[in-house]
Scaffold this motif. Structure first.
Motif, PDB file in Angstrom:
ATOM      1  N   SER A  45       3.344  -0.413   3.911  1.00  0.00           N
ATOM      2  CA  SER A  45       2.260   0.655   3.638  1.00  0.00           C
ATOM      3  C   SER A  45       1.973   1.291   5.043  1.00  0.00           C
ATOM      4  O   SER A  45       2.162   2.739   4.834  1.00  0.00           O
ATOM      5  CB  SER A  45       0.855   0.132   3.352  1.00  0.00           C
ATOM      6  OG  SER A  45       1.136  -0.414   2.113  1.00  0.00           O
ATOM      7  N   ASP A 175       3.256   3.971  -3.251  1.00  0.00           N
ATOM      8  CA  ASP A 175       2.856   2.529  -2.303  1.00  0.00           C
ATOM      9  C   ASP A 175       2.456   1.733  -3.416  1.00  0.00           C
ATOM     10  O   ASP A 175       1.150   1.589  -3.984  1.00  0.00           O
ATOM     11  CB  ASP A 175       1.870   2.720  -1.502  1.00  0.00           C
ATOM     12  CG  ASP A 175       1.801   1.506  -0.558  1.00  0.00           C
ATOM     13  OD1 ASP A 175       2.523   0.508  -0.879  1.00  0.00           O
ATOM     14  OD2 ASP A 175       0.950   1.480   0.642  1.00  0.00           O
ATOM     15  N   GLU A 176       3.182   0.759  -4.087  1.00  0.00           N
ATOM     16  CA  GLU A 176       2.994  -0.076  -5.279  1.00  0.00           C
ATOM     17  C   GLU A 176       2.254   0.311  -6.350  1.00  0.00           C
ATOM     18  O   GLU A 176       1.349  -0.169  -6.467  1.00  0.00           O
ATOM     19  CB  GLU A 176       2.409  -1.367  -4.343  1.00  0.00           C
ATOM     20  CG  GLU A 176       3.321  -2.047  -3.308  1.00  0.00           C
ATOM     21  CD  GLU A 176       2.634  -3.515  -3.206  1.00  0.00           C
ATOM     22  OE1 GLU A 176       2.007  -4.113  -3.994  1.00  0.00           O
ATOM     23  OE2 GLU A 176       2.808  -3.841  -2.031  1.00  0.00           O
TER      24      GLU A 176
END
Ligand code: ADP
Ligand code: MG
Length: 254
Positions: A45, A175-176
């Protein structure tokens, strides 16, 4: 356009005495999908946030489409860009988070129209048409007048993707994006991302979805402890990991 959409050179980032990124190098070419895998806390991240200057790096350089992010190079020295200039760079980069963070008091359509109208001061009618077309593209044409609270997590994430696309970014960072979703809703979000990839969008995707990485990714990097441990074509890295740390991680998620 250069032939490198993202170029990271020896990127270092620390929070106080904690060194989170210890020299990351990466090149992503236009139209490529680069998937980033790695255990929790490995710096994934943070690295994404550095690309669009949500975090300032301590050393190294990041370029997006040939532009040095956050700095200007003059006489061999780096000078920080002004806030306005950073904001302009950031507008060209779309980001989608694990949590969708839609504006709860706005309709779906208003959510998608907000940034182009407010930040870019674009013509409202044009933005409305574009927003409606994007919502159609992510399969939510019938929800445009609904509110986020009336949508499932998967639908909200698709709105968040449409919202990022409304700024016409040249690069999308994920991000995910499916980590907060119930398992049965993951597929609909991955399908939208697949469609984007097919359409030629350059994407950096942090994900634990190995199937997506294998099928859609053009390249894969495996990060651990703030370094890129291994990288290559997704099929090779996933199917035949060379490093022990990659093997250990994959054996847990596969
Ligand atoms: P990942 O996304 O791979 O799980 P992160 O980039 O979120 O990893 O975090 C990497 C490390 O940096 C973790 O140890 C985390 O606690 C730390 N970290 C992240 N952001 C901050 C911050 N703003 N301040 C202090 N430490 C942070
Ligand atoms: Mg993370």
């Amino acid at each position: 356009m250069t032939d490198e959409m993202v170029r990271a050179e020896n990127v270092h980032k620390s929070f106080g005495s904690l060194e989170v990124l210890k020299g990351i190098d990466l090149v992503v070419r236009p139209g490529e999908v680069c998937c980033v895998l790695g255990p929790s806390g490995s710096g994934k991240s943070t690295f994404l946030r550095c690309i669009n200057h949500l975090e300032k790096i301590n050393a190294g350089r990041i370029f997006v489409d040939g532009d040095l992010i956050g700095y200007r190079e003059r006489g061999g020295k780096l000078h920080e860009l002004k806030e306005k200039e950073v904001a302009a760079q950031r507008r060209a980069i779309g980001m989608v988070f694990q949590r969708f963070n839609l504006f709860p008091h706005m309709t779906v359509l208003q959510n998608v129209m907000e940034a182009p109208c407010r930040v870019k001061r674009e013509n409202k009618n044009e933005v409305r048409d574009r927003a409606a077309a994007l919502l159609d593209r992510v399969g939510l044409a019938d929800k445009i007048d609904g509110y986020p609270s009336q949508l499932s997590g998967g639908q909200q994430q698709r709105v968040a993707i449409a919202r990022a696309l409304a700024m016409r970014p040249k690069l999308m960072l994920f991000d995910e994006p499916t980590s907060a979703l119930d398992p049965e809703l993951v597929g609909e979000v991955l399908d939208v991302m697949k469609d984007l990839a097919r359409d030629g969008m350059t994407m950096v995707v942090v994900t634990h979805e190995i199937g997506f990485a294998r099928e859609v990714g053009d390249s894969l990097i495996f990060m651990d402890g703030g370094v890129v441990v291994e990288q290559g074509p997704p099929r090779e890295v996933i199917g035949n990991p060379q490093q022990e740390r990659t093997q250990a991680f994959l054996s847990k998620v596969l």
